[in-house]
Scaffold this motif. Structure first.
Motif, PDB file in Angstrom:
ATOM      1  N   VAL A 280       0.910  -1.120   0.075  1.00  0.00           N
ATOM      2  CA  VAL A 280       0.168   0.024   0.184  1.00  0.00           C
ATOM      3  C   VAL A 280       0.821   1.179   0.117  1.00  0.00           C
ATOM      4  CG1 VAL A 280      -1.520   1.299   1.401  1.00  0.00           C
ATOM      5  CG2 VAL A 280      -1.867  -1.061   1.174  1.00  0.00           C
ATOM      6  N   PRO A 281       0.414   2.329  -0.699  1.00  0.00           N
ATOM      7  CA  PRO A 281       1.386   3.429  -0.831  1.00  0.00           C
ATOM      8  C   PRO A 281       1.570   4.258   0.520  1.00  0.00           C
ATOM      9  CG  PRO A 281      -0.331   3.430  -2.578  1.00  0.00           C
ATOM     10  CD  PRO A 281      -0.563   2.356  -1.876  1.00  0.00           C
ATOM     11  N   SER A 282       2.652   4.459   0.869  1.00  0.00           N
ATOM     12  CA  SER A 282       2.903   5.137   2.202  1.00  0.00           C
ATOM     13  C   SER A 282       1.990   6.160   2.410  1.00  0.00           C
ATOM     14  CB  SER A 282       4.402   5.715   2.419  1.00  0.00           C
ATOM     15  OG  SER A 282       4.546   6.697   1.542  1.00  0.00           O
ATOM     16  N   ILE A 283       1.467   7.033   1.310  1.00  0.00           N
ATOM     17  CA  ILE A 283       0.559   8.161   1.569  1.00  0.00           C
ATOM     18  C   ILE A 283      -0.825   7.825   2.278  1.00  0.00           C
ATOM     19  CG2 ILE A 283      -0.077   8.481  -0.728  1.00  0.00           C
ATOM     20  CD1 ILE A 283       0.404  11.601  -0.180  1.00  0.00           C
ATOM     21  N   VAL A 284      -1.005   6.596   1.585  1.00  0.00           N
ATOM     22  CA  VAL A 284      -2.441   6.077   2.208  1.00  0.00           C
ATOM     23  C   VAL A 284      -2.438   5.892   3.861  1.00  0.00           C
ATOM     24  CG1 VAL A 284      -4.066   4.230   2.084  1.00  0.00           C
ATOM     25  CG2 VAL A 284      -3.170   5.099   0.024  1.00  0.00           C
ATOM     26  N   PHE A 285      -1.141   5.565   4.383  1.00  0.00           N
ATOM     27  CA  PHE A 285      -1.079   5.201   5.782  1.00  0.00           C
ATOM     28  C   PHE A 285      -1.278   6.778   6.270  1.00  0.00           C
ATOM     29  CE2 PHE A 285       0.857   1.278   4.636  1.00  0.00           C
ATOM     30  CZ  PHE A 285       0.310   0.496   5.536  1.00  0.00           C
ATOM     31  N   LEU A 287      -3.224   8.959   5.318  1.00  0.00           N
ATOM     32  CA  LEU A 287      -4.429   9.630   5.316  1.00  0.00           C
ATOM     33  C   LEU A 287      -5.212   8.849   6.468  1.00  0.00           C
ATOM     34  CD1 LEU A 287      -5.345   9.373   1.613  1.00  0.00           C
ATOM     35  CD2 LEU A 287      -5.452  11.328   3.049  1.00  0.00           C
ATOM     36  N   LEU A 288      -4.691   7.605   6.640  1.00  0.00           N
ATOM     37  CA  LEU A 288      -5.271   6.629   7.923  1.00  0.00           C
ATOM     38  C   LEU A 288      -4.821   7.363   9.231  1.00  0.00           C
ATOM     39  CD1 LEU A 288      -6.349   3.899   9.109  1.00  0.00           C
ATOM     40  CD2 LEU A 288      -3.745   3.403   9.120  1.00  0.00           C
ATOM     41  N   THR A 376       8.767  10.059   4.416  1.00  0.00           N
ATOM     42  CA  THR A 376       8.342  11.787   4.408  1.00  0.00           C
ATOM     43  C   THR A 376       7.025  11.839   4.394  1.00  0.00           C
ATOM     44  OG1 THR A 376       9.985  12.182   3.050  1.00  0.00           O
ATOM     45  CG2 THR A 376       9.020  13.814   3.674  1.00  0.00           C
ATOM     46  N   ALA A 377       6.083  11.220   3.096  1.00  0.00           N
ATOM     47  CA  ALA A 377       4.744  11.503   2.667  1.00  0.00           C
ATOM     48  C   ALA A 377       3.855  11.662   3.930  1.00  0.00           C
ATOM     49  CB  ALA A 377       4.336  10.693   1.554  1.00  0.00           C
ATOM     50  N   LEU A 380       3.643  14.220   6.251  1.00  0.00           N
ATOM     51  CA  LEU A 380       3.228  15.738   5.900  1.00  0.00           C
ATOM     52  C   LEU A 380       1.654  15.649   6.347  1.00  0.00           C
ATOM     53  CD1 LEU A 380       4.824  16.057   2.358  1.00  0.00           C
ATOM     54  CD2 LEU A 380       5.584  16.985   4.516  1.00  0.00           C
ATOM     55  N   LEU A 381       0.992  14.538   6.029  1.00  0.00           N
ATOM     56  CA  LEU A 381      -0.549  14.597   6.165  1.00  0.00           C
ATOM     57  C   LEU A 381      -0.816  14.537   7.662  1.00  0.00           C
ATOM     58  CD1 LEU A 381      -1.781  12.006   3.641  1.00  0.00           C
ATOM     59  CD2 LEU A 381      -1.102  14.487   3.475  1.00  0.00           C
TER      60      LEU A 381
ATOM     61  N   SER B 187     -11.923   4.571   7.053  1.00  0.00           N
ATOM     62  CA  SER B 187     -11.544   5.898   7.047  1.00  0.00           C
ATOM     63  C   SER B 187     -11.688   6.512   5.622  1.00  0.00           C
ATOM     64  CB  SER B 187     -10.225   6.262   7.638  1.00  0.00           C
ATOM     65  OG  SER B 187      -9.189   5.787   6.978  1.00  0.00           O
ATOM     66  N   GLY B 381       1.704   5.101  -6.553  1.00  0.00           N
ATOM     67  CA  GLY B 381       1.553   5.542  -5.155  1.00  0.00           C
ATOM     68  C   GLY B 381       2.744   6.701  -4.797  1.00  0.00           C
ATOM     69  N   THR B 383       5.199   9.522  -3.820  1.00  0.00           N
ATOM     70  CA  THR B 383       4.860  10.858  -3.478  1.00  0.00           C
ATOM     71  C   THR B 383       5.891  12.020  -3.515  1.00  0.00           C
ATOM     72  OG1 THR B 383       3.287   9.897  -2.006  1.00  0.00           O
ATOM     73  CG2 THR B 383       3.506  12.264  -1.949  1.00  0.00           C
ATOM     74  N   MET B 384       6.987  11.716  -2.777  1.00  0.00           N
ATOM     75  CA  MET B 384       7.724  12.704  -2.689  1.00  0.00           C
ATOM     76  C   MET B 384       8.502  13.366  -3.863  1.00  0.00           C
ATOM     77  SD  MET B 384       7.058  13.697   0.266  1.00  0.00           S
ATOM     78  CE  MET B 384       7.931  15.046   0.231  1.00  0.00           C
ATOM     79  N   LEU B 415      -4.245  18.512   1.904  1.00  0.00           N
ATOM     80  CA  LEU B 415      -4.328  17.899   3.345  1.00  0.00           C
ATOM     81  C   LEU B 415      -3.244  18.452   4.336  1.00  0.00           C
ATOM     82  CD1 LEU B 415      -6.786  16.301   4.569  1.00  0.00           C
ATOM     83  CD2 LEU B 415      -5.134  14.472   4.796  1.00  0.00           C
ATOM     84  N   THR B 416      -2.140  19.155   3.954  1.00  0.00           N
ATOM     85  CA  THR B 416      -1.071  19.520   4.896  1.00  0.00           C
ATOM     86  C   THR B 416      -1.731  20.348   6.107  1.00  0.00           C
ATOM     87  OG1 THR B 416      -0.467  20.990   3.219  1.00  0.00           O
ATOM     88  CG2 THR B 416       0.797  19.050   3.572  1.00  0.00           C
ATOM     89  N   PHE B 430      -9.277  12.448   0.686  1.00  0.00           N
ATOM     90  CA  PHE B 430      -9.871  11.007   0.950  1.00  0.00           C
ATOM     91  C   PHE B 430     -10.263  10.487  -0.399  1.00  0.00           C
ATOM     92  CE2 PHE B 430      -9.476  12.946   5.061  1.00  0.00           C
ATOM     93  CZ  PHE B 430      -8.620  11.971   5.832  1.00  0.00           C
ATOM     94  N   THR B 440      -4.185   0.602  -6.634  1.00  0.00           N
ATOM     95  CA  THR B 440      -2.657  -0.270  -6.263  1.00  0.00           C
ATOM     96  C   THR B 440      -3.223  -1.549  -5.704  1.00  0.00           C
ATOM     97  OG1 THR B 440      -2.910   0.898  -4.077  1.00  0.00           O
ATOM     98  CG2 THR B 440      -1.347   1.620  -5.514  1.00  0.00           C
ATOM     99  N   ASN B 444      -1.839  -4.759  -7.121  1.00  0.00           N
ATOM    100  CA  ASN B 444      -1.283  -5.812  -6.012  1.00  0.00           C
ATOM    101  C   ASN B 444      -1.880  -7.215  -6.100  1.00  0.00           C
ATOM    102  OD1 ASN B 444       0.540  -3.805  -5.434  1.00  0.00           O
ATOM    103  ND2 ASN B 444      -0.632  -3.055  -3.627  1.00  0.00           N
TER     104      ASN B 444
END
Lengths: 451, 459
Positions: A280-285, A287-288, A376-377, A380-381, B187, B381, B383-384, B415-416, B430, B440, B444
């Protein structure tokens, strides 16, 4: 008849010969592409590291201005520091002390610094007070004041102090500013630039190791003194949370799935689920974390606690998968011997199987922590990109993390100064990651040899 | 401070429990010569469990209810006439002042007449409730310990009970992974549904304009949230990344697996894998300050206008990041192709490259496709790198030399540092996250299924 077969045989041989050379060329080409791919991949590694090193290493040295600062009683109109009288209560003494410190803070320390700078400059150098103060970093007055507060008896005396040069002055000394630009395009005025050159010649400005990078917190008003200490502590707290939570939970979960769980639909589902979580992409974590930890559980924003929990969930699959692989690799003879001696299943796992897998689990943990350290990502959230100029003492205080600090610095408007500073921060981060990975490799080889 | 006291007390109590349980079972065995079912350690551990659970229960109840109770008491200490005159923020400030007084820090400014007394009362109440909680926890713990002690007989199956507790704990650990997935899905779905109550899903999934307005600029108009510009940007960057990563990664894997000498492989493979360990923020910075300007200057030199931050910049660097991913997965897969296939091809006189192209790769194809899909999901997915190097221009266009934006970039932008998910401006993150998660997840699941099938085929 025979001649024709001979002919065809000769022709066939010829054909084969021709084809063979073509095939050998193809073979060589294929090999060549393979070598090109390897060279490209290695080249990328080399370019990346060379680039970061080239940009980052200059930022590890920084211009210091060596000054003789005189605490002139006329400029510093201050009462003597309160001395504790016999019979004075704690509260009263503290109040007196605070009042005195407030008075000290109200003084114009820039006059002291300006005097020291003029003293170091050649006799009769023509420069106004704003220009001469642009040479030292704006936090110099705090440094000088701290020296005085620590030892109030210095009033009227002269001490040698090393102050940081301002970001612009540092850039000028290091040659990062084009000297041919006209006055209107320069950040520093002409007299200030001339004075910096003079200082450099007479040794007042010297290059020293940039301790500020490691010992200071982030700063906006005084860029030359901006450091990584706050971010380092923030990352440390998070890594602590990750290790404390992810390792026991991950190992426990792996043990259950591998050793105790009945083979059923449910365990199959859990297995698929864990493999998916790992991808799962880290950014989804992130959001969680924003929705669950911040919004539902009301954990403090920008705190290492929330960040650590998010990173824990991210690291869990890594540790679970590695531990399961390690448990799978334990020889069945060991299990059967333990069970045969009358050990229960739990005893077999905890007394005999788990100790053997210890090196693998340790390595997986370190690699997981290194991964989490560079993430990082998701941070940020959950608001960890806030500007924080303090060292977090607890995991619920505001903090930032090392990679997030890099993100913040690369966005700083003072590009000329912060590009090098960012590269230096990257070097610090890479240094940590390389150290962690080296420890993992070293421990694995050591422990596996013994086992 | 309080937490430390509680933890220390708990530890002392647990140590005592273990010792008592252990020695009682020991005495049974040595004094009476009885055959005790379990070893003394298990009796000790069981006593610990019986002590710990009630104490932890009390602590949990306290942790859950005490903020509410403290708040209620503090509010009750403010005189009614003042209380009614305060609004919410003022009330919070007032409570903060009272708490500061209660904890002995002191406050700035004039003390109102009631404040001193209220502060002292609150301090006393806090101390008292803490002590009561502590006494209750310790009391229940000791009670549990006494019960546990009375249960200790030679026939008590202490080991079975302790092992059942351990296995429950392990199940709880496994549940964390499930709960994480449930948490992610719950969520994302709930917040995305809230977003769709503002914006029609059709406008989101098929909209071609991305222009979120921030609530301050116009109250009524929420802006446009079209996914397509972001989706094309994401796919374009991932495509470029795969164009870089697949040939290089695959060829590197083939070379290392089939041609390279052992010693070369031992050196080169870890070095390539370093690329996988570098944090993505470092790649992003590298793309932004080195690759981007280089591409721009290169474009100028050949008369092509390339933006410094563009889909090309981000895609190239992301491709580099994915190389080790492709190469190590392909390496594993090539290793799994049975040797007999290769030997058969050699026996027929095929050259090494012919064997690889005509036998090895077709045999390994499903696995390599799986690896490819996993790499695509990683690229989507990421990001940076794109936050720093893609240029953040959410415009629907097909030119990879110009700035674009991606789904992940927009999540970060929307969202920052936001905490109140009230408007579509932050809730859209979201909906984007849900889209990303589903994309993804599909990749997967398919990839893992293919790889699994491939493994089974040759086992």
């Amino acid at each position: 008849m025979t001649s024709t077969t001979l002919d065809t045989a000769a022709e066939r041989r010829k054909l084969v010969r021709a084809g063979l050379s073509r095939r050998h060329v193809g073979e060589k080409m294929f090999r060549f592409f393979g070598v090109v791919a390897i060279v490209l991949a290695l080249g990328f590694v080399a370019i990346l590291f060379a680039d970061v090193l080239r940009k980052g290493i200059p930022a590890f040295t920084q211009s210091n201005i060596h000054l003789s600062v005189t605490f002139d009683p006329e400029a510093l109109n201050v009462d003597p520091a309160p001395v504790r009288e016999p019979g004075q209560s704690d509260a009263a003494f503290n109040a007196a002390n605070l009042a005195w410190q407030r008075q000290v803070a109200m003084l114009n320390w820039n006059t002291v610094i300006e005097a020291a700078l003029r003293n170091a400059a050649p006799q009769g150098f023509d420069i106004d007070s704003r220009q001469i103060l642009s040479i030292v970093e704006t936090d110099a007055r705090h440094r000088v004041r701290e020296v005085f507060v620590r030892d109030p008896s210095l009033l009227g005396q002269t001490v040698e102090v090393d102050l940081l040069a301002s970001a612009n002055a540092d850039n000028w000394v290091k040659g990062n500013i084009n000297r041919d630009l006209s006055d209107t395009q320069q950040q520093l005025s002409a007299p200030a630039r001339a004075l910096i050159d003079t200082f450099e010649e007479n040794g007042t400005i010297r290059q020293g190791f940039a301790w500020s990078l490691l010992s200071n917190v982030d700063s906006r008003s005084a860029p030359a003194s901006a450091g990584l200490l706050g971010a380092l502590m923030g990352s440390l707290w998070m890594m602590l949370i990750v290790v404390v939570l992810a390792v026991p939970i991950g190992v426990g979960s792996a043990i259950y799935l591998e050793e105790f769980a009945p083979k059923s639909r449910l365990t199959d589902l859990i297995e698929v689920n864990i493999n998916n979580l790992a991808a799962v992409p880290s950014i989804v974590f992130g959001l969680l974390g924003a929705a669950v930890f911040i919004n539902w559980f009301r954990l403090p924003l920008s705190a290492p606690l929330a960040g650590g929990l998010v990173l824990t969930l991210m690291t869990l699959p890594t540790i679970i998968i590695a531990t399961r692989a390690a448990l799978k690799g334990v020889s069945p003879a060991l299990r059967q011997a333990a069970l045969g001696m009358g050990a229960s299943r739990t005893q077999m796992v905890f007394h005999h199987v788990l100790p053997v897998t210890f090196p693998s689990i340790l390595t997986a943990t370190i690699i997981g922590v290194a991964q989490a350290l560079g993430e990082t990502a998701p941070l940020l959230l959950i608001g960890m990109n806030a500007f924080v100029a303090a060292v977090p003492g607890t995991p619920v205080e505001q903090a930032t993390a090392l990679p997030v600090q890099i993100y913040l610095w690369q966005g700083n408007e003072n590009r000329n100064f912060f590009e090098a500073r960012t590269s230096a921060a990257i070097l610090v981060l890479l240094g940590f990651m390389i150290t962690l990975n080296a420890i993992a490799i070293f421990l694995r080889s050591r422990l596996e040899k013994r086992a | 401070m309080n937490t430390l006291i509680v933890a220390a007390l708990l530890l002392v109590l647990l140590g005592l429990a273990y010792q008592l349980g252990w020695s009682k079972s020991r005495n049974l065995a040595t004094a009476n010569g009885a055959r005790v079912h379990s070893r003394s350690q298990y009796h000790g551990s069981l006593a610990v469990l019986w002590t710990m659970l009630p104490a932890l229960l009390v602590l949990a109840v306290w942790a859950f209810f005490s903020p509410g109770v403290q708040h209620w008491y503090a509010v009750s200490q403010i005189p009614t006439d003042i209380l009614t005159s305060l609004n919410q923020t003022q009330l919070n400030q007032q409570l903060q002042r009272l708490n500061d007084l209660a904890s002995g820090y002191g406050v700035t400014g004039e003390l109102q007449p009631f404040e001193q007394a209220a502060g002292e009362n609150i301090g006393r109440f806090q101390l008292l409730s803490f002590l009561i909680m502590l006494a209750a926890a310790a009391g229940l713990g000791v009670l549990g310990l006494m019960l546990a002690q009375r249960r200790i007989t030679p026939r008590l199956r202490a080991r079975t009970e302790v092992e059942r507790a351990i296995s429950l704990l392990l199940i709880a650990c496994s549940a964390v992974a499930i709960l994480t997935t449930v948490g992610i899905v719950a969520s994302l779905v709930t917040e995305a549904l809230r977003f769709f109550s503002f914006i029609n899903p059709l406008d989101f999934f098929f909209g071609t304009v991305w222009a979120p307005r921030f609530s301050s600029t116009g109250a009524g108009d929420a802006g446009q949230y079209g996914l397509l510009p972001l989706l094309t940007g994401t796919l374009m960057i991932s495509g470029i990344a795969m164009l870089v990563a697949v040939p290089v990664g695959l060829m590197a894997a083939i070379y290392l697996n089939q041609y390279a000498h052992r010693s070369v492989r031992a050196v080169v493979k870890p070095i390539i894998e370093i690329l996988a360990g570098i944090p993505t923020i470092v790649y992003g910075f590298f793309a932004l300050v080195t690759v981007g300007p280089f591409l721009r200057d290169f474009g100028n030199a050949i008369g092509l206008s390339i933006s410094a931050t563009s889909a090309l910049t981000a895609g190239l660097v992301m491709g580099v990041m994915i190389i080790p991913f492709i190469s190590s997965l392909s390496d594993d897969i090539l290793n799994q192709v049975p040797r007999s296939l290769r030997d058969g091809a050699y026996g027929l006189g095929a050259t090494q490259s012919e064997t690889i192209r005509n036998v090895l790769l077709p045999a390994a194809l499903p696995g390599i496709v799986g690896a490819f899909l996993l790499a695509v999901s990683r690229a989507i997915g990421e990001t940076m790198i794109v936050v720093l190097a893609a240029g953040n221009a959410p415009i629907l266009r097909g030119n990879p030399l110009e700035p674009v934006s991606t789904i992940t970039v927009s999540i970060v932008n929307q969202l920052t540092g936001d905490t109140d998910f009230t408007g579509p401006q932050s809730l859209v993150a979201f909906a984007l996250g849900l889209t990303l998660f589903i994309m993804t997840l599909c990749l997967n699941v398919v990839a893992l299924y293919i790889v699994r099938r491939f493994r089974e085929q040759y086992e």
